[in-house]
Write an enzyme that holds these catalytic residues in place. Structure first.
Site, mmCIF file in Angstrom:
data_model
loop_
_atom_site.group_PDB
_atom_site.id
_atom_site.type_symbol
_atom_site.label_atom_id
_atom_site.label_comp_id
_atom_site.label_asym_id
_atom_site.label_seq_id
_atom_site.Cartn_x
_atom_site.Cartn_y
_atom_site.Cartn_z
ATOM 1 N N TYR A 54 0.825 -1.220 0.000
ATOM 2 C CA TYR A 54 0.000 0.000 0.000
ATOM 3 C C TYR A 54 0.855 1.264 0.000
ATOM 4 O O TYR A 54 0.465 2.280 -0.584
ATOM 5 C CB TYR A 54 -0.999 -0.044 1.171
ATOM 6 C CG TYR A 54 -2.110 -1.015 0.888
ATOM 7 C CD1 TYR A 54 -2.067 -2.318 1.363
ATOM 8 C CD2 TYR A 54 -3.157 -0.653 0.036
ATOM 9 C CE1 TYR A 54 -3.065 -3.241 1.024
ATOM 10 C CE2 TYR A 54 -4.146 -1.559 -0.298
ATOM 11 C CZ TYR A 54 -4.087 -2.853 0.184
ATOM 12 O OH TYR A 54 -5.059 -3.761 -0.181
ATOM 13 N N HIS A 110 -14.914 0.773 -1.089
ATOM 14 C CA HIS A 110 -13.779 -0.073 -0.700
ATOM 15 C C HIS A 110 -12.728 0.716 0.074
ATOM 16 O O HIS A 110 -11.584 0.289 0.187
ATOM 17 C CB HIS A 110 -13.156 -0.724 -1.939
ATOM 18 C CG HIS A 110 -14.036 -1.812 -2.493
ATOM 19 N ND1 HIS A 110 -13.866 -2.305 -3.755
ATOM 20 C CD2 HIS A 110 -15.105 -2.469 -1.971
ATOM 21 C CE1 HIS A 110 -14.794 -3.241 -3.981
ATOM 22 N NE2 HIS A 110 -15.548 -3.347 -2.916
ATOM 23 N N CYS A 137 -0.572 5.736 16.673
ATOM 24 C CA CYS A 137 -1.900 6.315 16.440
ATOM 25 C C CYS A 137 -1.946 7.695 17.104
ATOM 26 O O CYS A 137 -1.704 7.810 18.318
ATOM 27 C CB CYS A 137 -2.985 5.423 17.045
ATOM 28 S SG CYS A 137 -4.622 6.187 16.988
ATOM 29 N N THR A 178 -15.069 -1.087 -14.961
ATOM 30 C CA THR A 178 -14.990 -2.188 -14.006
ATOM 31 C C THR A 178 -15.220 -3.516 -14.711
ATOM 32 O O THR A 178 -16.051 -3.620 -15.609
ATOM 33 C CB THR A 178 -15.980 -2.012 -12.826
ATOM 34 O OG1 THR A 178 -15.862 -3.123 -11.934
ATOM 35 C CG2 THR A 178 -17.416 -1.867 -13.307
ATOM 36 N N LEU A 204 -13.387 -0.422 -21.455
ATOM 37 C CA LEU A 204 -12.472 -0.606 -22.599
ATOM 38 C C LEU A 204 -12.908 -1.785 -23.441
ATOM 39 O O LEU A 204 -12.793 -1.796 -24.662
ATOM 40 C CB LEU A 204 -11.056 -0.843 -22.053
ATOM 41 C CG LEU A 204 -9.911 -0.736 -23.047
ATOM 42 C CD1 LEU A 204 -9.834 0.674 -23.618
ATOM 43 C CD2 LEU A 204 -8.580 -1.086 -22.390
HETATM 44 C C1 BV8 Z 1 -17.495 -9.357 0.949
HETATM 45 C C2 BV8 Z 1 -9.733 -2.578 -2.131
HETATM 46 C C3 BV8 Z 1 -18.791 -10.335 2.598
HETATM 47 C C4 BV8 Z 1 -8.351 -2.953 -1.687
HETATM 48 C C5 BV8 Z 1 -10.769 -4.475 -3.284
HETATM 49 C C6 BV8 Z 1 -13.886 -15.939 -0.549
HETATM 50 C C7 BV8 Z 1 -13.541 -15.346 0.654
HETATM 51 C C8 BV8 Z 1 -14.012 -14.090 1.003
HETATM 52 C C9 BV8 Z 1 -14.832 -13.398 0.118
HETATM 53 C C10 BV8 Z 1 -15.130 -13.988 -1.075
HETATM 54 C C11 BV8 Z 1 -14.697 -15.256 -1.416
HETATM 55 N N1 BV8 Z 1 -15.179 -15.547 -2.666
HETATM 56 C C12 BV8 Z 1 -15.902 -14.511 -3.132
HETATM 57 C C13 BV8 Z 1 -15.880 -13.574 -2.175
HETATM 58 C C14 BV8 Z 1 -16.481 -12.302 -2.222
HETATM 59 C C15 BV8 Z 1 -15.371 -11.346 -2.634
HETATM 60 C C16 BV8 Z 1 -15.247 -11.429 -4.153
HETATM 61 O O1 BV8 Z 1 -16.086 -10.904 -4.845
HETATM 62 N N2 BV8 Z 1 -14.172 -12.084 -4.634
HETATM 63 C C17 BV8 Z 1 -13.976 -12.194 -6.067
HETATM 64 C C18 BV8 Z 1 -12.485 -12.304 -6.355
HETATM 65 C C19 BV8 Z 1 -14.765 -13.383 -6.583
HETATM 66 N N3 BV8 Z 1 -15.771 -10.041 -2.199
HETATM 67 C C20 BV8 Z 1 -15.393 -9.620 -0.984
HETATM 68 O O2 BV8 Z 1 -14.654 -10.212 -0.233
HETATM 69 C C21 BV8 Z 1 -16.020 -8.290 -0.585
HETATM 70 N N4 BV8 Z 1 -16.569 -8.446 0.716
HETATM 71 O O3 BV8 Z 1 -17.961 -10.114 0.134
HETATM 72 O O4 BV8 Z 1 -17.853 -9.345 2.238
HETATM 73 C C22 BV8 Z 1 -19.186 -10.041 3.946
HETATM 74 C C23 BV8 Z 1 -20.519 -10.069 4.234
HETATM 75 C C24 BV8 Z 1 -20.911 -9.796 5.481
HETATM 76 C C25 BV8 Z 1 -19.964 -9.491 6.448
HETATM 77 C C26 BV8 Z 1 -18.598 -9.457 6.159
HETATM 78 C C27 BV8 Z 1 -18.197 -9.737 4.897
HETATM 79 C C28 BV8 Z 1 -14.974 -7.183 -0.506
HETATM 80 C C29 BV8 Z 1 -14.307 -7.002 -1.849
HETATM 81 C C30 BV8 Z 1 -13.405 -5.774 -1.830
HETATM 82 C C31 BV8 Z 1 -11.943 -6.177 -1.987
HETATM 83 N N5 BV8 Z 1 -11.147 -4.969 -2.132
HETATM 84 N N6 BV8 Z 1 -10.094 -3.325 -3.345
HETATM 85 C C32 BV8 Z 1 -7.318 -2.573 -2.707
HETATM 86 O O5 BV8 Z 1 -7.618 -1.844 -3.668
HETATM 87 O O6 BV8 Z 1 -6.162 -2.995 -2.497
HETATM 88 S S1 BV8 Z 1 -11.187 -5.283 -4.696
HETATM 89 C C33 BV8 Z 1 -10.491 -4.568 -6.107
HETATM 90 O O7 BV8 Z 1 -10.893 -5.355 -7.239
HETATM 91 C C34 BV8 Z 1 -11.046 -3.206 -6.455
HETATM 92 O O8 BV8 Z 1 -11.363 -2.422 -5.369
HETATM 93 C C35 BV8 Z 1 -12.264 -3.467 -7.252
HETATM 94 O O9 BV8 Z 1 -13.402 -3.419 -6.470
HETATM 95 C C36 BV8 Z 1 -12.159 -4.880 -7.617
HETATM 96 C C37 BV8 Z 1 -12.502 -5.080 -9.065
HETATM 97 O O10 BV8 Z 1 -11.623 -4.353 -9.798
HETATM 98 P P1 BV8 Z 1 -12.136 -3.352 -10.939
HETATM 99 O O11 BV8 Z 1 -12.275 -2.026 -10.322
HETATM 100 O O12 BV8 Z 1 -13.304 -3.885 -11.684
HETATM 101 O O13 BV8 Z 1 -10.829 -3.378 -11.812
HETATM 102 P P2 BV8 Z 1 -10.404 -4.490 -12.852
HETATM 103 O O14 BV8 Z 1 -8.937 -4.330 -13.124
HETATM 104 O O15 BV8 Z 1 -10.924 -5.826 -12.426
HETATM 105 O O16 BV8 Z 1 -11.199 -4.038 -14.146
HETATM 106 C C38 BV8 Z 1 -10.862 -2.810 -14.738
HETATM 107 C C39 BV8 Z 1 -11.700 -2.703 -15.990
HETATM 108 O O17 BV8 Z 1 -11.386 -1.460 -16.603
HETATM 109 C C40 BV8 Z 1 -11.377 -3.795 -16.987
HETATM 110 O O18 BV8 Z 1 -12.593 -4.356 -17.461
HETATM 111 C C41 BV8 Z 1 -10.636 -3.057 -18.110
HETATM 112 O O19 BV8 Z 1 -10.979 -3.581 -19.389
HETATM 113 C C42 BV8 Z 1 -11.184 -1.662 -17.978
HETATM 114 N N7 BV8 Z 1 -10.255 -0.618 -18.415
HETATM 115 C C43 BV8 Z 1 -8.884 -0.643 -18.398
HETATM 116 N N8 BV8 Z 1 -8.421 0.524 -18.893
HETATM 117 C C44 BV8 Z 1 -9.500 1.291 -19.210
HETATM 118 C C45 BV8 Z 1 -10.667 0.564 -18.904
HETATM 119 N N9 BV8 Z 1 -11.903 1.045 -19.119
HETATM 120 C C46 BV8 Z 1 -12.002 2.290 -19.653
HETATM 121 N N10 BV8 Z 1 -10.931 3.041 -19.971
HETATM 122 C C47 BV8 Z 1 -9.673 2.579 -19.775
HETATM 123 N N11 BV8 Z 1 -8.621 3.348 -20.116
#
Ligand code: BV8
Length: 236
Positions: A54, A110, A137, A178, A204
């Protein structure tokens, strides 16, 4: 008119901030394993490694600037307010580029990279330099209790009540930059459709959720988003 917008890493890509899953393997998670770095267990197991990850992103953000897509969304917020409408801007991104571009109300579901939180007293503190185990802190004086104020995998995203309230009141749902691969954010479009809300994807390339969208516009956010917003304002 009430518009709900959710943004992802793609809107900040042209500001020089890495995305997570770009197909060409340049994304952040292609180089770092999220399960090794973006989970509470990872932080408990190896806090220094997570801090280093980070710290590198925080330093990178200090030299990043908003792009025309961020500024266009700030303009949309203003244009809607002038006409008695509203923009609910929800971002998955932990950067502050929407805020710096002038968006007044941003829901950081997030968390935020320029904030840290004390696990001892739960105080959230603005923080722009490196963070480490030796830091104290400023609120409870505990040493080593500060963590990034971001939502890790397995942690509950922030302001979910506000998000669902805005979703239920929306006339239009737009996802920008996203991949639709992380929940619950990736599920918002299905909620919108179930409510009969019109949906639009601006990205994209087609996202994992592409089939859920009524309208789709593909291209770079810095080009497609301003064009879409000028069109939307012209028809208000
Ligand atoms: C939750 C912050 C429940 C930190 C992020 C097993 C164990 C635990 C949980 C899970 C599990 N299995 C599934 C889950 C749920 C999990 C999940 O969804 N996992 C996925 C992998 C399947 N989710 C969670 O854990 C969430 N919490 O479920 O809690 C709960 C319920 C009750 C009580 C307690 C808990 C929390 C998820 C948040 C994780 N933190 N980020 C950090 O940043 O370091 S996630 C991170 O990836 C991002 O924040 C973002 O949200 C996420 C997705 O990324 P995107 O933003 O979509 O980016 P990506 O690169 O994927 O895509 C970019 C897009 O842009 C692409 O399509 C690309 O083509 C396009 N692009 C590129 N360039 C351009 C463009 N578009 C336009 N113009 C351009 N120039």
């Amino acid at each position: 008119m009430r518009i709900f917008v959710i943004t992802g890493a793609g809107i900040s890509a042209e500001s020089g901030l890495g995305t997570f899953r770009d197909k060409d393997g340049t994304g952040i998670w292609a180089r770092f394993d999220p399960m090794k770095l973006a989970t509470p267990e990872a932080f408990a197991r190896n806090p220094s490694e997570v801090h280093a990850f980070y710290n590198a992103r925080r330093r990178n953000l200090l030299s990043a600037v908003p792009n025309s897509a961020h500024f266009a969304l700030a303009r949309l917020e203003e244009a809607l307010a002038e006409r008695g409408g509203s923009l609910a801007l929800v971002t998955q991104n932990i950067d502050d580029l929407h805020d710096r571009a002038g968006s007044k109300e941003v829901i950081h579901m997030h968390g935020e990279l320029f904030k840290v939180r004390c696990v001892a007293c739960a105080t959230t503190i603005p923080w722009r330099e490196d963070l480490g185990l030796e830091d104290q802190c400023p609120s409870c004086a505990q040493i080593g209790s500060l963590r990034p104020h971001v939502v890790w995998f397995g942690e509950m995203p922030m302001r979910m009540d506000d998000i669902y309230l805005a979703l239920y009141g929306a006339d239009l749902f737009v996802a920008i930059g996203t991949s639709g691969s992380v929940y619950p954010a990736a599920g918002f479009v299905s909620e919108a459709r179930a409510l009969g809300v019109r949906t639009c994807e601006i990205n994209l390339e087609p996202s994992d959720n592409a089939s859920h969208f009524d309208d789709k516009r593909y291209g770079k956010a810095s080009e497609v988003v301003p064009a879409w917003i000028e069109e939307t304002i012209a028809t208000m």
